[in-house]
Design a protein around this motif. Structure first.
Motif, PDB file in Angstrom:
ATOM      1  N   GLU A   7      14.179  10.390   2.846  1.00 51.50           N
ATOM      2  CA  GLU A   7      14.636   9.009   2.830  1.00 51.50           C
ATOM      3  C   GLU A   7      13.895   8.163   3.865  1.00 51.50           C
ATOM      4  OE1 GLU A   7      16.718  11.624   2.886  1.00 51.50           O
ATOM      5  OE2 GLU A   7      17.743  11.464   0.971  1.00 51.50           O
ATOM      6  N   GLY A   8      13.650   8.731   5.041  1.00 54.10           N
ATOM      7  CA  GLY A   8      12.919   8.028   6.080  1.00 54.10           C
ATOM      8  C   GLY A   8      11.494   7.718   5.653  1.00 54.10           C
ATOM      9  N   SER A   9      10.887   8.648   4.979  1.00 52.91           N
ATOM     10  CA  SER A   9       9.528   8.453   4.466  1.00 52.91           C
ATOM     11  C   SER A   9       9.479   7.347   3.421  1.00 52.91           C
ATOM     12  CB  SER A   9       9.031   9.770   3.851  1.00 52.91           C
ATOM     13  OG  SER A   9       7.818   9.591   3.176  1.00 52.91           O
ATOM     14  N   VAL A  10      10.405   7.384   2.487  1.00 55.64           N
ATOM     15  CA  VAL A  10      10.460   6.371   1.430  1.00 55.64           C
ATOM     16  C   VAL A  10      10.766   5.002   2.028  1.00 55.64           C
ATOM     17  CG1 VAL A  10      11.723   5.619  -0.633  1.00 55.64           C
ATOM     18  CG2 VAL A  10      11.060   8.021  -0.376  1.00 55.64           C
ATOM     19  N   TYR A  11      11.675   4.959   2.977  1.00 50.92           N
ATOM     20  CA  TYR A  11      12.025   3.692   3.630  1.00 50.92           C
ATOM     21  C   TYR A  11      10.797   3.078   4.303  1.00 50.92           C
ATOM     22  CZ  TYR A  11      14.217   0.347   6.759  1.00 50.92           C
ATOM     23  OH  TYR A  11      14.546  -0.802   7.439  1.00 50.92           O
ATOM     24  N   ASP A  12      10.056   3.888   5.030  1.00 55.50           N
ATOM     25  CA  ASP A  12       8.868   3.394   5.717  1.00 55.50           C
ATOM     26  C   ASP A  12       7.813   2.912   4.726  1.00 55.50           C
ATOM     27  OD1 ASP A  12       7.459   2.957   8.236  1.00 55.50           O
ATOM     28  OD2 ASP A  12       6.110   4.537   7.544  1.00 55.50           O
ATOM     29  N   TYR A  13       7.656   3.627   3.626  1.00 52.98           N
ATOM     30  CA  TYR A  13       6.709   3.235   2.576  1.00 52.98           C
ATOM     31  C   TYR A  13       7.087   1.855   2.036  1.00 52.98           C
ATOM     32  CZ  TYR A  13       3.626   4.045  -1.490  1.00 52.98           C
ATOM     33  OH  TYR A  13       2.647   3.968  -2.432  1.00 52.98           O
ATOM     34  N   PHE A  14       8.356   1.666   1.734  1.00 55.33           N
ATOM     35  CA  PHE A  14       8.822   0.373   1.221  1.00 55.33           C
ATOM     36  C   PHE A  14       8.647  -0.740   2.259  1.00 55.33           C
ATOM     37  CE2 PHE A  14      11.595   2.686  -1.964  1.00 55.33           C
ATOM     38  CZ  PHE A  14      10.849   2.288  -3.046  1.00 55.33           C
ATOM     39  N   GLN A  15       8.915  -0.430   3.506  1.00 57.42           N
ATOM     40  CA  GLN A  15       8.742  -1.428   4.562  1.00 57.42           C
ATOM     41  C   GLN A  15       7.275  -1.845   4.678  1.00 57.42           C
ATOM     42  OE1 GLN A  15      11.070  -3.035   6.585  1.00 57.42           O
ATOM     43  NE2 GLN A  15      12.407  -2.174   5.034  1.00 57.42           N
ATOM     44  N   THR A  16       6.387  -0.884   4.589  1.00 57.21           N
ATOM     45  CA  THR A  16       4.955  -1.176   4.660  1.00 57.21           C
ATOM     46  C   THR A  16       4.541  -2.076   3.508  1.00 57.21           C
ATOM     47  OG1 THR A  16       4.501   0.925   5.769  1.00 57.21           O
ATOM     48  CG2 THR A  16       2.652  -0.137   4.657  1.00 57.21           C
ATOM     49  N   LEU A  17       4.962  -1.731   2.303  1.00 59.21           N
ATOM     50  CA  LEU A  17       4.583  -2.530   1.133  1.00 59.21           C
ATOM     51  C   LEU A  17       5.180  -3.932   1.173  1.00 59.21           C
ATOM     52  CD1 LEU A  17       4.848   0.096  -1.747  1.00 59.21           C
ATOM     53  CD2 LEU A  17       2.799  -0.670  -0.531  1.00 59.21           C
ATOM     54  N   SER A  18       6.339  -4.073   1.789  1.00 57.72           N
ATOM     55  CA  SER A  18       7.006  -5.381   1.782  1.00 57.72           C
ATOM     56  C   SER A  18       6.561  -6.306   2.909  1.00 57.72           C
ATOM     57  CB  SER A  18       8.519  -5.211   1.838  1.00 57.72           C
ATOM     58  OG  SER A  18       8.917  -4.690   3.080  1.00 57.72           O
ATOM     59  N   LYS A  19       5.880  -5.783   3.934  1.00 56.62           N
ATOM     60  CA  LYS A  19       5.555  -6.616   5.091  1.00 56.62           C
ATOM     61  C   LYS A  19       4.069  -6.755   5.403  1.00 56.62           C
ATOM     62  CE  LYS A  19       9.926  -5.794   7.369  1.00 56.62           C
ATOM     63  NZ  LYS A  19      10.598  -5.315   8.559  1.00 56.62           N
ATOM     64  N   VAL A  20       3.286  -5.757   5.092  1.00 57.02           N
ATOM     65  CA  VAL A  20       1.872  -5.765   5.487  1.00 57.02           C
ATOM     66  C   VAL A  20       1.074  -6.700   4.577  1.00 57.02           C
ATOM     67  CG1 VAL A  20      -0.187  -4.328   5.762  1.00 57.02           C
ATOM     68  CG2 VAL A  20       2.048  -3.452   6.461  1.00 57.02           C
ATOM     69  N   GLY A  21       0.259  -7.532   5.189  1.00 58.24           N
ATOM     70  CA  GLY A  21      -0.493  -8.553   4.464  1.00 58.24           C
ATOM     71  C   GLY A  21      -1.403  -8.033   3.370  1.00 58.24           C
ATOM     72  N   SER A  22      -1.965  -6.848   3.552  1.00 54.47           N
ATOM     73  CA  SER A  22      -2.897  -6.331   2.543  1.00 54.47           C
ATOM     74  C   SER A  22      -2.202  -5.946   1.235  1.00 54.47           C
ATOM     75  CB  SER A  22      -3.700  -5.151   3.091  1.00 54.47           C
ATOM     76  OG  SER A  22      -2.847  -4.106   3.481  1.00 54.47           O
ATOM     77  N   TYR A  23      -0.876  -6.005   1.210  1.00 50.64           N
ATOM     78  CA  TYR A  23      -0.136  -5.706  -0.022  1.00 50.64           C
ATOM     79  C   TYR A  23       0.459  -6.953  -0.669  1.00 50.64           C
ATOM     80  CZ  TYR A  23      -0.810  -1.119   1.829  1.00 50.64           C
ATOM     81  OH  TYR A  23      -1.402   0.009   2.347  1.00 50.64           O
ATOM     82  N   ALA A  24      -0.037  -8.128  -0.289  1.00 53.26           N
ATOM     83  CA  ALA A  24       0.457  -9.384  -0.864  1.00 53.26           C
ATOM     84  C   ALA A  24       0.250  -9.408  -2.381  1.00 53.26           C
ATOM     85  CB  ALA A  24      -0.221 -10.576  -0.211  1.00 53.26           C
ATOM     86  N   LYS A  25      -0.890  -8.938  -2.849  1.00 54.87           N
ATOM     87  CA  LYS A  25      -1.143  -8.920  -4.291  1.00 54.87           C
ATOM     88  C   LYS A  25      -0.215  -7.942  -4.998  1.00 54.87           C
ATOM     89  CE  LYS A  25      -5.864 -10.546  -4.203  1.00 54.87           C
ATOM     90  NZ  LYS A  25      -7.249 -10.302  -4.578  1.00 54.87           N
ATOM     91  N   PHE A  26       0.106  -6.851  -4.335  1.00 58.36           N
ATOM     92  CA  PHE A  26       1.084  -5.915  -4.892  1.00 58.36           C
ATOM     93  C   PHE A  26       2.425  -6.620  -5.073  1.00 58.36           C
ATOM     94  CE2 PHE A  26       4.712  -3.155  -4.105  1.00 58.36           C
ATOM     95  CZ  PHE A  26       4.548  -2.187  -5.077  1.00 58.36           C
ATOM     96  N   ILE A  40       0.210   0.517  -9.402  1.00 54.25           N
ATOM     97  CA  ILE A  40      -0.574   1.454  -8.602  1.00 54.25           C
ATOM     98  C   ILE A  40      -1.917   0.872  -8.185  1.00 54.25           C
ATOM     99  CG2 ILE A  40      -1.923   3.589  -8.793  1.00 54.25           C
ATOM    100  CD1 ILE A  40       0.461   4.820 -10.212  1.00 54.25           C
ATOM    101  N   LYS A  41      -2.547   0.120  -9.053  1.00 54.00           N
ATOM    102  CA  LYS A  41      -3.887  -0.379  -8.741  1.00 54.00           C
ATOM    103  C   LYS A  41      -3.910  -1.281  -7.511  1.00 54.00           C
ATOM    104  CE  LYS A  41      -3.499  -3.877 -12.337  1.00 54.00           C
ATOM    105  NZ  LYS A  41      -3.995  -4.229 -13.658  1.00 54.00           N
ATOM    106  N   TYR A  42      -2.758  -1.772  -7.084  1.00 52.25           N
ATOM    107  CA  TYR A  42      -2.679  -2.624  -5.903  1.00 52.25           C
ATOM    108  C   TYR A  42      -2.449  -1.828  -4.619  1.00 52.25           C
ATOM    109  CZ  TYR A  42      -2.299  -6.252  -9.405  1.00 52.25           C
ATOM    110  OH  TYR A  42      -2.545  -7.081 -10.463  1.00 52.25           O
TER     111      TYR A  42
END
Length: 75
Positions: A7-26, A40-42
Motif C-alpha cells: 500500500e505504501g508503494s502504491v500510495y507513493d506511486y500515485f503521489q508521484t504521478l499526481s504532483k510531479v511536473g513531468s507527468y502533466a501530460k499523463f 502507459i505511454k505517458y
C-alpha cells in the motif's frame, strides 16, 4: 526506494504521478481515458529505461490480465 507495505508503494506511486511536473501530460490524458494501456505511454519518464519500461509494463499488464483489478480500491 524500499517500502514496508504494498500500500505504501502504491500510495507513493500515485503521489508521484499526481504532483510531479513531468507527468502533466499523463494527468491530462487521464481526464480523457481510464484505459491503463493508453495511459502507459505517458509514463516513460518514470524509469531511466524510458520506452522499454512502458513496453514492459504493458506486457506485464496484458500477460497477467491485471485489468481485472481496474475497479479495486485500497482499504
Amino acid at each position: 526506494k524500499k517500502y514496508k507495505t504494498l500500500e505504501g508503494s502504491v500510495y507513493d506511486y500515485f503521489q508521484t504521478l499526481s504532483k510531479v511536473g513531468s507527468y502533466a501530460k499523463f494527468r491530462e490524458a487521464r481526464q480523457e481515458t481510464q484505459d491503463p494501456l493508453e495511459l502507459i505511454k505517458y509514463l516513460n519518464n518514470y524509469s531511466e529505461m524510458g520506452d522499454i519500461y512502458t513496453q514492459q509494463l504493458k506486457t506485464l499488464i496484458e500477460k497477467n490480465n491485471l485489468q481485472k483489478y481496474d475497479d479495486y480500491r485500497l482499504p
